[in-house]
Design an enzyme around this catalytic site. Structure first.
Site, PDB file in Angstrom:
ATOM      1  N   CYS A  11       0.634  -1.160   0.005  1.00  0.00           N
ATOM      2  CA  CYS A  11      -0.020  -0.114   0.085  1.00  0.00           C
ATOM      3  C   CYS A  11       0.790   1.246  -0.129  1.00  0.00           C
ATOM      4  CB  CYS A  11      -1.086  -0.013   1.247  1.00  0.00           C
ATOM      5  SG  CYS A  11       0.085  -0.285   2.922  1.00  0.00           S
ATOM      6  N   ARG A  17      -3.294  -0.598   5.551  1.00  0.00           N
ATOM      7  CA  ARG A  17      -3.790  -1.486   4.750  1.00  0.00           C
ATOM      8  C   ARG A  17      -2.803  -2.927   4.561  1.00  0.00           C
ATOM      9  NH1 ARG A  17      -5.306   2.214  -0.109  1.00  0.00           N
ATOM     10  NH2 ARG A  17      -3.229   3.056   0.668  1.00  0.00           N
ATOM     11  N   ASP A 129      -7.955   3.831   1.187  1.00  0.00           N
ATOM     12  CA  ASP A 129      -7.024   4.275   2.277  1.00  0.00           C
ATOM     13  C   ASP A 129      -7.857   4.770   3.568  1.00  0.00           C
ATOM     14  OD1 ASP A 129      -5.067   5.295   3.918  1.00  0.00           O
ATOM     15  OD2 ASP A 129      -4.373   6.633   2.270  1.00  0.00           O
TER      16      ASP A 129
HETATM   17  P1  4NP Z   1      -1.793   2.930   4.138  1.00  0.00           P
HETATM   18  O1  4NP Z   1      -2.350   4.227   4.669  1.00  0.00           O
HETATM   19  O2  4NP Z   1      -1.116   3.390   2.715  1.00  0.00           O
HETATM   20  O3  4NP Z   1      -2.944   1.925   4.167  1.00  0.00           O
HETATM   21  O4  4NP Z   1      -0.678   2.434   5.100  1.00  0.00           O
HETATM   22  C1  4NP Z   1      -1.511   5.302   4.836  1.00  0.00           C
HETATM   23  C2  4NP Z   1      -0.755   5.573   5.796  1.00  0.00           C
HETATM   24  C3  4NP Z   1       0.041   6.898   5.967  1.00  0.00           C
HETATM   25  C4  4NP Z   1      -0.136   7.709   4.681  1.00  0.00           C
HETATM   26  C5  4NP Z   1      -0.846   7.521   3.778  1.00  0.00           C
HETATM   27  C6  4NP Z   1      -1.652   6.241   3.675  1.00  0.00           C
HETATM   28  N1  4NP Z   1       0.599   9.022   4.744  1.00  0.00           N
HETATM   29  O5  4NP Z   1       0.606   9.424   3.651  1.00  0.00           O
HETATM   30  O6  4NP Z   1       1.478   9.226   5.618  1.00  0.00           O
END
Ligand code: 4NP
Length: 160
Positions: A11, A17, A129
Site C-alpha cells: 500500500c 492496509r 485508504d
Molecule cells: P496505508 O495508509 O497506505 O494503508 O498504510 C496510509 C498511511 C499513511 C499515509 C498514507 C496512507 N501517509 O501519507 O502518511
C-alpha cells in the site's frame, strides 16, 4: 520441499492496509496449516513511516478480530520484484506505481490488484485508504481484506 510461495502486500504507507493484509493472510495460512508453503510480507511505496508499527487504530481494530499486527513498515525495494512470487496492490495508484517500478516484464506480471479478489463490495474500486477515515473506514478495510485474502489464498493453492 519446493520453495515457499512468497506474497508481498503493498500500500502507500505500509502502516494500515498492507500490514493488515499480511496479518490476516498469516492467520489464514496458520489455520490451514500452510505455513511451510507460504511466506507473507508487506511494504509501502512511501517510506516516511519506515520502522514504525502499524497505525494504532488499525492494530486496535485488527486485534478485536484476533489479528496481532507486528510488522515494521518498510519501503518496497528493487529485490522484492525478484524475491516475491505475487505482489498485491491495495489500490490503483499502488498498482501503477508498482508497474512503473517493475524492472522486467516478468516482474510486472507478478503484480495483481487486491480488489480483483473481493466480490462483496461492488461499489469499491480498490481497498480504500483508511488513514483519514474514522472507525468504520478501518472496519471496511478489514472486511474487504478478509474476503480478498481468503480468495487469493484459494487461487494460489489451486494454482500451485
Ligand atoms: P496505508 O495508509 O497506505 O494503508 O498504510 C496510509 C498511511 C499513511 C499515509 C498514507 C496512507 N501517509 O501519507 O502518511
Amino acid at each position: 520441499m519446493a520453495d515457499k510461495k512468497r506474497i508481498l502486500f503493498v500500500c502507500l504507507g505500509n502502516i494500515c492496509r498492507s500490514p493488515a493484509a499480511e496479518g490476516i493472510m498469516n492467520h489464514l495460512i496458520e489455520q490451514e496449516k500452510l505455513t511451510a508453503e507460504f511466506k507473507i510480507d508487506s511494504a509501502g511505496l512511501y517510506g516516511g513511516h519506515a520502522g514504525e508499527l502499524p497505525d494504532r487504530r488499525m492494530r486496535i481494530h485488527a486485534s478485536k478480530r484476533g489479528y496481532d499486527l507486528t510488522h515494521r513498515s518498510r519501503p518496497v525495494k528493487p529485490s522484492d520484484f525478484d524475491d516475491c512470487d505475487v505482489i498485491v496492490a491495495m489500490d490503483n495508484n499502488n498498482y501503477s506505481s508498482l508497474k512503473n517500478l517493475a524492472p522486467t516484464i516478468e516482474a510486472e506480471k507478478k503484480i495483481v490488484r487486491m480488489i480483483d479478489y473481493i466480490h462483496s463490495f461492488p461499489y469499491q474500486h480498490s481497498v480504500p485508504d483508511p488513514y483519514y477515515e474514522g472507525a468504520e473506514g478501518f472496519e471496511l478495510v478489514l472486511d474487504m481484506l478478509e474476503e480478498g485474502c481468503r480468495n487469493l489464498l484459494e487461487s494460489l493453492k489451486e494454482g500451485s
